[in-house]
Design a protein around this motif. Structure first.
Motif, short mmCIF file in Angstrom:
data_model
loop_
_atom_site.label_atom_id
_atom_site.label_comp_id
_atom_site.label_asym_id
_atom_site.label_seq_id
_atom_site.Cartn_x
_atom_site.Cartn_y
_atom_site.Cartn_z
N CYS A 1 -5.57 15.55 -3.93
CA CYS A 1 -4.15 15.21 -3.76
C CYS A 1 -3.47 15.03 -5.10
N TYR B 1 1.13 4.09 -3.10
CA TYR B 1 0.96 5.53 -2.96
C TYR B 1 2.21 6.28 -3.41
N THR C 1 0.83 -1.21 0.00
CA THR C 1 0.00 0.00 0.00
C THR C 1 0.86 1.25 0.00
N LEU D 1 -10.95 13.59 -2.06
CA LEU D 1 -9.64 13.77 -1.45
C LEU D 1 -8.54 13.24 -2.37
N PHE D 2 -8.78 12.11 -3.01
CA PHE D 2 -7.82 11.54 -3.95
C PHE D 2 -7.59 12.49 -5.12
N VAL E 1 -10.83 3.15 -1.52
CA VAL E 1 -10.67 3.02 -0.07
C VAL E 1 -10.73 4.40 0.57
N ILE E 2 -10.14 5.40 -0.10
CA ILE E 2 -10.20 6.77 0.42
C ILE E 2 -11.27 7.54 -0.33
N ASN E 3 -11.61 8.68 0.18
CA ASN E 3 -12.60 9.56 -0.43
C ASN E 3 -12.13 9.98 -1.83
#
Length: 130
Positions: free
Chosen positions: A113, A54, A50, A109-110, A104-106
């Motif tokens: 970023c 990223y 993971t 937000l992804f 898995v994340i919003n």
């Protein structure tokens, strides 16, 4: 003379849009292959995957934004940031349509970023000089 966004000359290999995406997906492909080899032939554990994913995504977005901003020569945050938005949108579409799963994340937000990382790359790319 005003330029048209859909002008066919903008989508050639000289285009900052195309070159940025080519670099993003090329880096993702190469680094993912290297990560797979590391998992197979070293003690690289799947629990570290993971973090590596990223890192690979951040590197690819930064380099794609850098190349895009350098190619454009102006408005690096714009060209670089849109590389991040395009990349994030493609990943969201692939995840939803191919795997029928959400992130898995919003997703907002992804995308934020991805925009930020590639926009920073674009700004540095414009200011790196030709």
């Amino acid at each position: 003379m005003k330029e048209n966004l859909l002008d066919s000359s903008k989508w050639s290999l000289r285009s900052p849009w195309v070159m940025g995406q080519l670099f993003v997906w090329g880096i993702i492909l190469i680094c993912s292959f290297i990560a797979a080899l590391l998992m197979r032939y070293t003690t690289f554990d799947s629990s570290q995957l993971t973090t590596a994913a990223y890192g690979i995504n951040a590197l690819a977005l930064f380099v794609g934004g850098f190349i895009s901003g350098r190619k454009a020569g102006q408005r690096g945050w714009y060209y670089g940031g849109l590389q991040g938005i395009i990349y994030a949108a493609i990943l969201l579409i692939i995840g939803f349509l191919a795997f029928d799963s959400g992130m898995v994340i919003n997703p907002v937000l992804f995308m934020a970023c991805a925009f930020g990382i590639s926009a920073i790359g674009g700004v540095i790319g414009v200011n790196s000089g030709n």
